[in-house]
Design a protein around this motif. Structure first.
Motif, PDB file in Angstrom:
ATOM      1  N   MET A   1      92.169  40.612  59.578  1.00  0.00           N
ATOM      2  CA  MET A   1      90.734  40.491  59.452  1.00  0.00           C
ATOM      3  C   MET A   1      90.142  40.079  60.796  1.00  0.00           C
ATOM      4  O   MET A   1      90.585  39.114  61.396  1.00  0.00           O
ATOM      5  CB  MET A   1      90.381  39.435  58.398  1.00  0.00           C
ATOM      6  CG  MET A   1      88.923  39.061  58.447  1.00  0.00           C
ATOM      7  SD  MET A   1      88.380  37.617  57.499  1.00  0.00           S
ATOM      8  CE  MET A   1      89.250  37.728  55.997  1.00  0.00           C
ATOM      9  N   LYS A   2      89.140  40.812  61.246  1.00  0.00           N
ATOM     10  CA  LYS A   2      88.459  40.454  62.486  1.00  0.00           C
ATOM     11  C   LYS A   2      87.395  39.406  62.197  1.00  0.00           C
ATOM     12  O   LYS A   2      86.648  39.507  61.224  1.00  0.00           O
ATOM     13  CB  LYS A   2      87.819  41.672  63.127  1.00  0.00           C
ATOM     14  CG  LYS A   2      88.810  42.548  63.845  1.00  0.00           C
ATOM     15  CD  LYS A   2      88.082  43.518  64.742  1.00  0.00           C
ATOM     16  CE  LYS A   2      89.084  44.290  65.559  1.00  0.00           C
ATOM     17  NZ  LYS A   2      88.415  45.161  66.511  1.00  0.00           N
ATOM     18  N   ILE A   3      87.357  38.406  63.066  1.00  0.00           N
ATOM     19  CA  ILE A   3      86.427  37.289  62.936  1.00  0.00           C
ATOM     20  C   ILE A   3      85.644  37.169  64.229  1.00  0.00           C
ATOM     21  O   ILE A   3      86.212  37.268  65.321  1.00  0.00           O
ATOM     22  CB  ILE A   3      87.200  35.979  62.648  1.00  0.00           C
ATOM     23  CG1 ILE A   3      88.022  36.133  61.365  1.00  0.00           C
ATOM     24  CG2 ILE A   3      86.244  34.795  62.562  1.00  0.00           C
ATOM     25  CD1 ILE A   3      89.011  35.025  61.134  1.00  0.00           C
ATOM     26  N   MET A   4      84.335  36.956  64.103  1.00  0.00           N
ATOM     27  CA  MET A   4      83.464  36.767  65.266  1.00  0.00           C
ATOM     28  C   MET A   4      83.005  35.317  65.311  1.00  0.00           C
ATOM     29  O   MET A   4      82.633  34.748  64.288  1.00  0.00           O
ATOM     30  CB  MET A   4      82.228  37.670  65.148  1.00  0.00           C
ATOM     31  CG  MET A   4      81.188  37.445  66.243  1.00  0.00           C
ATOM     32  SD  MET A   4      79.636  38.354  65.946  1.00  0.00           S
ATOM     33  CE  MET A   4      80.151  40.021  66.287  1.00  0.00           C
ATOM     34  N   ALA A   5      83.032  34.735  66.505  1.00  0.00           N
ATOM     35  CA  ALA A   5      82.470  33.401  66.701  1.00  0.00           C
ATOM     36  C   ALA A   5      81.201  33.545  67.530  1.00  0.00           C
ATOM     37  O   ALA A   5      81.128  34.372  68.442  1.00  0.00           O
ATOM     38  CB  ALA A   5      83.455  32.483  67.414  1.00  0.00           C
ATOM     39  N   ILE A   6      80.214  32.716  67.204  1.00  0.00           N
ATOM     40  CA  ILE A   6      78.924  32.756  67.892  1.00  0.00           C
ATOM     41  C   ILE A   6      78.598  31.370  68.419  1.00  0.00           C
ATOM     42  O   ILE A   6      78.605  30.391  67.674  1.00  0.00           O
ATOM     43  CB  ILE A   6      77.805  33.207  66.929  1.00  0.00           C
ATOM     44  CG1 ILE A   6      78.100  34.605  66.381  1.00  0.00           C
ATOM     45  CG2 ILE A   6      76.449  33.158  67.627  1.00  0.00           C
ATOM     46  CD1 ILE A   6      77.142  35.051  65.292  1.00  0.00           C
ATOM     47  N   ASP A   7      78.314  31.304  69.716  1.00  0.00           N
ATOM     48  CA  ASP A   7      77.758  30.100  70.325  1.00  0.00           C
ATOM     49  C   ASP A   7      76.290  30.432  70.609  1.00  0.00           C
ATOM     50  O   ASP A   7      75.958  30.990  71.648  1.00  0.00           O
ATOM     51  CB  ASP A   7      78.505  29.734  71.605  1.00  0.00           C
ATOM     52  CG  ASP A   7      77.959  28.468  72.240  1.00  0.00           C
ATOM     53  OD1 ASP A   7      77.709  27.491  71.507  1.00  0.00           O
ATOM     54  OD2 ASP A   7      77.752  28.463  73.468  1.00  0.00           O
ATOM     55  N   GLY A  22      93.391  38.539  63.279  1.00  0.00           N
ATOM     56  CA  GLY A  22      92.711  37.259  63.159  1.00  0.00           C
ATOM     57  C   GLY A  22      93.527  36.106  63.703  1.00  0.00           C
ATOM     58  O   GLY A  22      93.465  35.001  63.190  1.00  0.00           O
ATOM     59  N   MET A  23      94.277  36.379  64.786  1.00  0.00           N
ATOM     60  CA  MET A  23      95.133  35.344  65.358  1.00  0.00           C
ATOM     61  C   MET A  23      94.698  34.904  66.750  1.00  0.00           C
ATOM     62  O   MET A  23      94.876  33.761  67.127  1.00  0.00           O
ATOM     63  CB  MET A  23      96.575  35.830  65.412  1.00  0.00           C
ATOM     64  CG  MET A  23      97.166  36.061  64.036  1.00  0.00           C
ATOM     65  SD  MET A  23      98.862  36.614  64.102  1.00  0.00           S
ATOM     66  CE  MET A  23      99.684  35.167  64.716  1.00  0.00           C
ATOM     67  N   ALA A 125      82.177  30.142  72.996  1.00  0.00           N
ATOM     68  CA  ALA A 125      82.435  31.012  71.834  1.00  0.00           C
ATOM     69  C   ALA A 125      83.938  31.190  71.622  1.00  0.00           C
ATOM     70  O   ALA A 125      84.420  31.160  70.487  1.00  0.00           O
ATOM     71  CB  ALA A 125      81.743  32.362  72.014  1.00  0.00           C
ATOM     72  N   LYS A 126      84.684  31.365  72.711  1.00  0.00           N
ATOM     73  CA  LYS A 126      86.142  31.509  72.605  1.00  0.00           C
ATOM     74  C   LYS A 126      86.773  30.248  72.022  1.00  0.00           C
ATOM     75  O   LYS A 126      87.682  30.328  71.193  1.00  0.00           O
ATOM     76  CB  LYS A 126      86.759  31.770  73.977  1.00  0.00           C
ATOM     77  CG  LYS A 126      86.600  33.156  74.487  1.00  0.00           C
ATOM     78  CD  LYS A 126      87.264  33.228  75.861  1.00  0.00           C
ATOM     79  CE  LYS A 126      87.579  34.625  76.283  1.00  0.00           C
ATOM     80  NZ  LYS A 126      88.288  34.661  77.562  1.00  0.00           N
ATOM     81  N   ILE A 127      86.309  29.095  72.460  1.00  0.00           N
ATOM     82  CA  ILE A 127      86.849  27.829  71.965  1.00  0.00           C
ATOM     83  C   ILE A 127      86.552  27.676  70.475  1.00  0.00           C
ATOM     84  O   ILE A 127      87.425  27.281  69.696  1.00  0.00           O
ATOM     85  CB  ILE A 127      86.303  26.634  72.774  1.00  0.00           C
ATOM     86  CG1 ILE A 127      86.866  26.662  74.207  1.00  0.00           C
ATOM     87  CG2 ILE A 127      86.627  25.309  72.086  1.00  0.00           C
ATOM     88  CD1 ILE A 127      86.178  25.699  75.156  1.00  0.00           C
ATOM     89  N   ILE A 128      85.319  27.987  70.055  1.00  0.00           N
ATOM     90  CA  ILE A 128      84.959  27.910  68.635  1.00  0.00           C
ATOM     91  C   ILE A 128      85.881  28.821  67.831  1.00  0.00           C
ATOM     92  O   ILE A 128      86.438  28.416  66.811  1.00  0.00           O
ATOM     93  CB  ILE A 128      83.482  28.298  68.421  1.00  0.00           C
ATOM     94  CG1 ILE A 128      82.554  27.233  69.020  1.00  0.00           C
ATOM     95  CG2 ILE A 128      83.179  28.502  66.922  1.00  0.00           C
ATOM     96  CD1 ILE A 128      81.097  27.673  69.134  1.00  0.00           C
ATOM     97  N   LEU A 129      86.042  30.058  68.306  1.00  0.00           N
ATOM     98  CA  LEU A 129      86.881  31.014  67.579  1.00  0.00           C
ATOM     99  C   LEU A 129      88.327  30.549  67.527  1.00  0.00           C
ATOM    100  O   LEU A 129      88.940  30.530  66.449  1.00  0.00           O
ATOM    101  CB  LEU A 129      86.795  32.403  68.226  1.00  0.00           C
ATOM    102  CG  LEU A 129      87.641  33.492  67.569  1.00  0.00           C
ATOM    103  CD1 LEU A 129      87.285  33.668  66.095  1.00  0.00           C
ATOM    104  CD2 LEU A 129      87.489  34.805  68.321  1.00  0.00           C
TER     105      LEU A 129
END
Length: 137
Positions: A1-7, A22-23, A125-129
């Motif tokens: 599953m692809k997940i998007m993080a948003i800052d 999703g890893m 955003a990378k850190i949140i994800l």
């Protein structure tokens, strides 16, 4: 599953999208816009193009856990996303310390000038994800 993080930010919004499993963090970009509606439209486009099934929105909290002054702003933005992407799950994720961690990394790697602002938003955003992905393993 692809997940998007948003800052999410007023002028710049950092986006990070996971790999298909999703890893790990894969695609990243920054959306430059002062117009929240344009930002929502661009995120919806990226979501559809990349087959994202879940969005993790960085949620501003104070160090004591109370909601930050931007919490309502972030919720309103998330609700606009829900209207455009009703089939995509949206999760609010505590983003405390992510921008500070990103800024510290920029200091260590000596990134300065105009490029620094985009880099901080991308890295946040990378850190949140990655924090979210790690919490699910």
């Amino acid at each position: 599953m692809k997940i998007m993080a948003i800052d999410y930010g007023d002028a710049r919004t950092g986006i990070a999208i996971s790999d298909a499993l999703g890893m790990l963090t894969g695609t990243t970009t920054v959306i430059h816009s002062w117009n929240p509606e344009k930002t929502v439209q661009e995120i919806a486009r990226l979501t559809r193009e990349n087959g994202v099934e879940r969005i993790v929105m960085g949620f501003p909290r104070n160090m004591d856990g109370s909601e930050g002054f931007r919490a309502d702003h972030t919720r309103n933005f998330g609700q606009a996303l829900v209207r455009l992407l009703p089939d995509v799950e949206i999760i609010y994720y505590d983003e405390r310390m992510t921008t500070m961690a990103a800024a510290e990394y920029m200091n260590i790697t000596d990134v300065r000038g105009k490029k620094r602002k985009d880099s901080i938003d991308l890295l946040a955003a990378k850190i949140i994800l990655q924090d979210y992905l790690d919490s699910k393993q």
